[in-house]
Structures are given as structure tokens and as C-alpha cells.
Design an enzyme around this catalytic site. Structure first.
Site, mmCIF file in Angstrom:
data_model
loop_
_atom_site.group_PDB
_atom_site.id
_atom_site.type_symbol
_atom_site.label_atom_id
_atom_site.label_comp_id
_atom_site.label_asym_id
_atom_site.label_seq_id
_atom_site.Cartn_x
_atom_site.Cartn_y
_atom_site.Cartn_z
ATOM 1 N N GLU A 1 -4.759 -7.336 4.681
ATOM 2 C CA GLU A 1 -4.386 -8.726 4.916
ATOM 3 C C GLU A 1 -3.112 -8.797 5.749
ATOM 4 O O GLU A 1 -2.128 -8.150 5.437
ATOM 5 C CB GLU A 1 -4.155 -9.440 3.583
ATOM 6 C CG GLU A 1 -5.422 -9.627 2.776
ATOM 7 C CD GLU A 1 -5.188 -10.375 1.485
ATOM 8 O OE1 GLU A 1 -4.171 -11.086 1.373
ATOM 9 O OE2 GLU A 1 -6.026 -10.234 0.586
ATOM 10 N N GLY B 1 3.220 10.958 13.429
ATOM 11 C CA GLY B 1 1.888 11.165 12.863
ATOM 12 C C GLY B 1 1.825 11.035 11.354
ATOM 13 O O GLY B 1 0.757 11.173 10.765
ATOM 14 N N HIS B 2 2.978 10.752 10.720
ATOM 15 C CA HIS B 2 2.982 10.645 9.262
ATOM 16 C C HIS B 2 2.166 9.448 8.781
ATOM 17 O O HIS B 2 1.493 9.521 7.757
ATOM 18 C CB HIS B 2 4.410 10.530 8.723
ATOM 19 C CG HIS B 2 5.283 11.684 9.086
ATOM 20 N ND1 HIS B 2 4.913 12.996 8.873
ATOM 21 C CD2 HIS B 2 6.502 11.736 9.671
ATOM 22 C CE1 HIS B 2 5.865 13.797 9.301
ATOM 23 N NE2 HIS B 2 6.856 13.056 9.792
ATOM 24 N N GLY B 3 2.240 8.339 9.508
ATOM 25 C CA GLY B 3 1.495 7.134 9.127
ATOM 26 C C GLY B 3 0.000 7.395 9.136
ATOM 27 O O GLY B 3 -0.715 6.980 8.219
ATOM 28 N N ALA B 4 -0.492 8.075 10.151
ATOM 29 C CA ALA B 4 -1.924 8.387 10.241
ATOM 30 C C ALA B 4 -2.346 9.298 9.091
ATOM 31 O O ALA B 4 -3.408 9.101 8.495
ATOM 32 C CB ALA B 4 -2.242 9.039 11.582
#
Length: 188
Positions: free
Chosen positions: A42, A17-20
């Protein structure tokens, strides 16, 4: 118009959940800046696209225009306006989030409702073919009849239908992965 570019690569601690949380923090920071018009990405990886769809779906699901009853009425300019004003999400991304949340709100056991959803997504997926068809009509003026016929045969309707069906299945599979995560979501 000013452009800001940020590049982040994180691999350790995947599926925690760190990315979120990081993406949400970056969005919140960008949204607070009145000079930022929208947030674009991009050439994102598949995993980043899924992460972005998850975060954007969470953000949009709380907006009035993305409530289940509104979703079933179809895609609207109101959705684009609201998502852009509140979260600076691009119109193309808003459309994807609409489709994702619409699938979530669709009773797939109801054949009529599910078919209506599938056809709407396929219409979007078919847009490049419609543009290509117009280009081919213009090309006809410059080619010999046998050359034009050869071009048309290489663009068969059967190939187009196969491509659309496969594209739809791929899109739905990706949306279902995000929906599964949304269902398990506790806090971002």
C-alpha cells in the site's frame, strides 16, 4: 482471509543490493506460507516501487510464460496464474512486470515492434479515461445541456492525449531504470 502487515524502513547502505535481498527474503518467507494469497504494497514510494519491480522482474523472468517469445504474443492469463502461484504476485503487478519485460524484449529500433508495444501500454493507461467516459454518459441524464457541455470541455481530448503521452514516457523511463539494473544484475 487473514491480513499480515509488515513495515520496514531502511535508508543506510542504499545502492548496495541489501533492499533487493531483504525483499526477496520477505517474499520467500511469505510464499512459503500457504495462508498467504498474494503480496500487496500500500502506497509505496517511487524507490520501493522500482525495487519491487526489479525483484518481481527477476522472479518472473525465469517463468516459462515470461520468456521473450511469449512476451511478444501479448499479456495473458497464463502469466497472471503462473506469477500468482509461484510468487504470489498480484494481477496488477504482474501486468507491470509483463510490460517491463516486454520492453526489454522489444527491438526499439524496429518501428513497427516498438509502436505495437507503446500502444499496448497506452491502452492500459487509457482505462481510467474509458471508465470516466462511461460515468460522464450517466451524468448527462442529470445535468442541464450547458452544464454537461461545460464538463465535457474540461475533459478535452487534447488534454487526455497529452496526459497519456506524458504517462507513457514516465512509465517507460521507470521501466528502463529497472531494465538497466537487470542488465547489471549479478546475484540477489
Amino acid at each position: 482471509k487473514q491480513w499480515y502487515q509488515r513495515r520496514v524502513a531502511i535508508t543506510a547502505g542504499e545502492k548496495c543490493g541489501h533492499g533487493a535481498k531483504l525483499l526477496t527474503a520477505m517474499y520467500d518467507h511469505a510464499c512459503a506460507d500457504p495462508l498467504v494469497c498474494d503480496i500487496t504494497v500500500e502506497d509505496p514510494s517511487e524507490n520501493f516501487t522500482r525495487l519491487r519491480n526489479f525483484v518481481d522482474a527477476l522472479k518472473c523472468s525465469s517463468l516459462p510464460s515470461f520468456q521473450p517469445d511469449k512476451l511478444k504474443e501479448g499479456f495473458s492469463k497464463e502469466m497472471v496464474t503462473e506469477a500468482r502461484e509461484k510468487h504470489k504476485i498480484t494481477a496488477v503487478q504482474v501486468r507491470k512486470i509483463y510490460e517491463l519485460l516486454r520492453l526489454r524484449a522489444t527491438d526499439v529500433s524496429n518501428a513497427k515492434e516498438y509502436k505495437k508495444y507503446r500502444l499496448e501500454v497506452k491502452r492500459r493507461l487509457n482505462i481510467p479515461f474509458q471508465k470516466e467516459k462511461k460515468s460522464l454518459q450517466k451524468l448527462e441524464k442529470f445535468l442541464q445541456p450547458q452544464e454537461y457541455e461545460a464538463v465535457l470541455q474540461s475533459k478535452s481530448v487534447d488534454n487526455q492525449h497529452e496526459f497519456l503521452e506524458k504517462s507513457y514516457r514516465d512509465v517507460e523511463l521507470e521501466y528502463r531504470k529497472v531494465i538497466e539494473r537487470l542488465s547489471a544484475h549479478v546475484d540477489v
